[in-house]
Scaffold this active site. Structure first.
Site, short mmCIF file in Angstrom:
data_model
loop_
_atom_site.label_atom_id
_atom_site.label_comp_id
_atom_site.label_asym_id
_atom_site.label_seq_id
_atom_site.Cartn_x
_atom_site.Cartn_y
_atom_site.Cartn_z
N HIS A 67 0.83 -1.21 0.00
CA HIS A 67 0.00 0.00 0.00
C HIS A 67 0.86 1.25 0.00
O HIS A 67 0.69 2.14 0.83
CB HIS A 67 -0.93 0.00 1.22
CG HIS A 67 -1.95 -1.09 1.22
ND1 HIS A 67 -2.63 -1.48 2.35
CD2 HIS A 67 -2.39 -1.89 0.23
CE1 HIS A 67 -3.46 -2.47 2.06
NE2 HIS A 67 -3.33 -2.74 0.77
N ALA A 109 -2.09 6.55 -6.55
CA ALA A 109 -1.93 6.56 -5.10
C ALA A 109 -0.84 7.50 -4.62
O ALA A 109 -0.79 7.83 -3.43
CB ALA A 109 -1.65 5.14 -4.60
#
Length: 624
Positions: free
Chosen positions: A561, A594
């Site tokens: 992530h 992201a």
């Protein structure tokens, strides 16, 4: 608009006729780099991953807009390692699917490097991940607006785009978790988006006992984690289509239905190497993208915008290769500085992972390992999967919980840890932008309203073959470490230098120690304890705080992530992009992935990246 080249046709004496000759235009998914480079595009998107394909689908809803996408990977639509949910993890570190990077050696990990997975195919990491589908808590997103970021980059501004993405099918009422309502029935669930979202139809017999043991420790249930409170234990949704039993991802659900559009082309097997610029008053204008395919270099022009959707590891790399970044770093490499911004590639944040595995007493408990080693179980489940698209092959981990630290730390423990953290922050001499993040994180810890730790139960053990075992993973959900992604060469095909800064602050290690000890405690708590014969890794010899500390240094890894390397934020104060996602100093270069997330969220990030892309598409359309 077609480029116009005029040719002489013919002739009457003393006259000539001319007509425009249309260049060949790429459409659909193509390997033809030469034709793609000669095509006319309004928007060139670098990266055919999660965000890039959302943008491509949305922008080409207008038939007058031409979009070209450059993707280094290839289509993997027929691959079982991608499509079948229970095969999650099989594609990791396979170079056909995964960039499979390594971090630089980590000082706090005794020089160990971290393997970092990053999807390399149509759909990017949405085709590679574990398919967990969830939003963060409201406070996660509202924190962004506290960093000087306007434009609706908060919970209220993103909520419509979560809903726009999803097509949620509610879960079964009869689950081992004993919720009184079906999962996915909250008021904020999307029901008409392109991406089918579902819930497990198969649960192992050990998942109910795990949930009961966890709840017995005082963890609350959360029947609606998408409501803005993502803490507690819940039955997690997944990016799996209940109608087919297969993974859903941007390649299959945003791109494939639209490959027939004459205004959309996706070039595969091609890697972007540099953004081209022209001076335009006070700003520079992105005019095109250089790329390489089959060892041949090309350039494609962009009539309106270039959009980087390459993810947190590649976007800062391409910015720096193109002359946008720290002036000293670029000059030392001989790269002409187009825009000086020392914040490019900084602020890297990642969720930290520690997996605890436990051996099972009963060899007949359904696990992922048994599915791939027990021929009888596999045959039964394969027939069910083929016949009605249900069963163990459609399984994803669903027993998920997020925790404020107050659930497992005493007040004295937390006060002591926070006092030491503040000392380390003061000594670290971090930027104002990062220090402001830290204070928001500390406030969130003290308030106890957002997640700081995640527990994740898997009916099986990753990395094992036929061993009957289960994993209880714990994740540091809002770590304080801030790393970086930079280039150290002008070779655009060389991997970036990735410093994850794992365990930069002792607080992050303490969160992981508590999580590992909690996993051990859960394995010894009824009714789960009756299924567990003992710890597999860490072994029973790992028992006190020092043992767990050492084990974490040797084994902590990524939760895949990575965020924050081209963040939203004020220019000169940490930001690389403005609220419209345009890179500071340019008139038409945007970042949509992201990397724009300025602060990590206490959640798996997949749904948030989709929402960012949906919101970005509306921003771009409004600017046309």
């Amino acid at each position: 608009m077609w480029y116009k080249i005029f040719i002489v046709l013919a002739a009457l004496p003393g006259k000539s006729l001319s007509r425009p000759l249309k260049r060949a235009q790429s459409t659909g998914i193509t390997y033809d780099a030469a034709t793609f480079a000669q095509s006319s595009f309004d928007y060139v998107i670098v990266g055919g991953g999660t965000a890039g394909l959302v943008l491509a689908a949305r922008l080409t809803e207008d038939s007058a807009v031409n979009v070209g996408v450059i993707e280094a990977g290839e289509p993997r639509f027929d691959e079982v390692d991608v499509n079948i949910p229970a095969y999650f993890g099989q594609a990791l570190f396979n170079p056909l699917y995964d960039w499979a990077y390594q971090s630089v050696p980590q000082a706090a990990l005794d020089g160990r490097s971290i393997g970092l997975n990053h999807g390399k195919m149509i759909g990017g990491s949405s085709a590679l991940n574990l398919m967990v589908w969830q939003r963060g808590s409201q406070g996660d997103y509202d924190n962004w607006s506290q960093l000087g970021i306007d434009g609706g980059w908060d919970w209220a501004g993103l909520l419509p785009y979560f809903e726009k993405t999803e097509n949620v099918t509610t879960g079964p009422l009869d689950t081992p978790y004993n919720f009184t309502a079906r999962a996915g029935t909250g008021s904020g669930e999307g029901v008409s988006g392109p991406l089918p979202i579902g819930y497990n139809n198969f649960y192992s017999t050990i998942e109910g006992p795990y949930a009961q043991s966890l709840l017995s420790l005082g963890v609350p249930k959360n029947a609606d984690p998408d409501s803005g409170d993502a803490t507690g234990f819940f039955n997690s949704a997944a990016s799996v289509d209940p109608q087919t039993g297969n993974r859903t991802y941007s390649g299959r659900n945003y791109l494939l239905p639209n490959t027939g559009r004459s205004n959309l082309a996706v070039l595969v097997g091609a890697q972007a190497t540099k953004i081209q610029f022209a001076q335009n008053g006070g700003n520079v204008t992105a005019t095109g993208v250089q790329f390489t395919a089959s060892e041949v270099n090309y350039t494609v022009s962009a009539g309106k915008e270039v959009i980087l959707s390459s993810g947190s590891l590649h976007t800062p790399q391409l910015l720096e290769l193109s002359g946008i970044g720290d002036e000293t770093r670029l000059s030392d490499l001989g790269i002409p500085v187009v825009i000086a911004n020392s914040d490019v590639g900084e602020n890297l944040q990642d969720h930290l992972t520690l997996i605890s595995s436990f051996l099972l007493v009963d060899p007949d408990v359904p696990t992922i390992n048994a599915l791939f080693s027990n021929a009888s179980l596999a045959a039964t489940q394969e027939e069910q999967y083929i016949t009605n698209h249900t069963g163990f092959f459609t399984y994803t981990p669903s027993a998920v919980s997020f925790h404020p630290l107050q659930q497992f730390w005493t007040d004295d423990e937390l006060d002591t840890a926070l006092a030491q953290l503040q000392i380390e922050i003061d000594q670290a001499n971090v930027s104002t932008f990062i220090n402001n993040q830290f204070q928001l994180q500390i406030d969130g810890i003290k308030q106890g309203q957002v997640a700081q730790m995640e527990l994740f139960f898997l009916a099986g053990a990753l990395g094992e073959s036929s061993t009957q075992a289960v994993d209880i993973s714990n994740f540091a959900s809002r770590p304080f470490g801030r790393g970086s992604v930079h280039i150290n060469t002008t070779d655009p095909l060389a991997p970036p230098q990735i410093d994850t800064a794992y365990l930069q602050f002792s607080f992050d290690k303490e969160v992981l120690v508590k999580g590992a000890q909690l996993a051990r405690n859960l394995s010894q708590t009824a009714p789960l304890s009756s299924f567990i014969s003992g710890p597999l890794s860490p072994s029973a010899d790992v028992s006190d705080d020092e043992d767990f500390n050492n084990y974490i240094v040797e084994n902590v890894g990524t939760e895949w992530h990575q965020v924050g390397t081209a963040p939203l934020g004020p220019f000169g104060e940490g930001g690389v992009v403005a609220s419209d996602l345009i890179v500071y100093g340019t008139s038409n270069l945007r970042v949509v992935d992201a990397s724009i997330i300025p602060m990590q969220i206490g959640s798996h990030i997949q749904a948030t990246v989709y929402a960012i892309a949906e919101k970005a598409a509306d921003i771009i359309k409004a600017a046309q």
